[in-house]
Scaffold this motif. Structure first.
Motif, PDB file in Angstrom:
ATOM      1  N   MET A   1       0.828  -1.188   0.000  1.00 23.99           N
ATOM      2  CA  MET A   1       0.000   0.000   0.000  1.00 23.99           C
ATOM      3  C   MET A   1       0.880   1.263   0.000  1.00 23.99           C
ATOM      4  O   MET A   1       0.650   2.172  -0.781  1.00 23.99           O
ATOM      5  N   ARG A   2       1.884   1.297   0.900  1.00 24.25           N
ATOM      6  CA  ARG A   2       2.770   2.453   0.970  1.00 24.25           C
ATOM      7  C   ARG A   2       3.485   2.660  -0.369  1.00 24.25           C
ATOM      8  O   ARG A   2       3.661   3.795  -0.820  1.00 24.25           O
ATOM      9  N   GLN A   3       3.861   1.568  -0.992  1.00 24.25           N
ATOM     10  CA  GLN A   3       4.555   1.647  -2.276  1.00 24.25           C
ATOM     11  C   GLN A   3       3.663   2.280  -3.341  1.00 24.25           C
ATOM     12  O   GLN A   3       4.105   3.116  -4.122  1.00 24.25           O
ATOM     13  N   LYS A   4       2.387   1.919  -3.334  1.00 25.90           N
ATOM     14  CA  LYS A   4       1.447   2.484  -4.312  1.00 25.90           C
ATOM     15  C   LYS A   4       1.209   3.971  -4.061  1.00 25.90           C
ATOM     16  O   LYS A   4       1.121   4.769  -4.998  1.00 25.90           O
TER      17      LYS A   4
END
Length: 125
Positions: A1-4
């Motif tokens: 999620m953080r990567q997105k």
């Protein structure tokens, strides 16, 4: 999620789009992009130029209070806020995030020369 989320922010910054939140003093958001608010930008330029000329932040803030200059939230500009402005590199048009510099997000309000003068004073203090 953080990567997105980080990828989405990066893509928006590459396009030069605003990514939310309240714009810094001197800027407005117009069509998803940051634009210079000339009335506030004149105050920012004045703060930087006076500080580079040797005025103290306290005297700059007092002058702005006498003229009833207010921040975006309606409060008077005080000494602490003058320091916030003087340490914000976005006024040169550069945003650094995770080691990468973005040059197309904020239109510059001050020149690099003025920034370098003010930054030298700040590092000295």
């Amino acid at each position: 999620m953080r990567q997105k989320v980080n990828r989405g922010l990066r893509e928006s910054w590459i396009k030069g789009n605003a990514t939310g939140g309240r714009p810094p003093f001197g800027y407005i958001i117009k069509d998803k992009k940051y634009a210079v608010d000339e009335t506030e930008a004149e105050v920012v330029r004045e703060i930087f130029l006076k500080y580079a000329q040797g005025f103290k932040a306290n005297s700059i803030a007092n002058d702005l209070k006498e003229r009833n200059v207010r921040r975006k939230n309606g409060k008077l500009v005080d000494q602490k806020y003058v320091y916030v402005i003087l340490h914000d590199k976005r006024y040169t048009g550069v945003v650094a995030h995770k080691g990468e510099d973005y040059y197309n997000i904020f239109p510059p309000i001050i020149t690099k020369e003025v920034w370098n003068q003010v930054n030298a004073i700040n590092e000295e203090n």
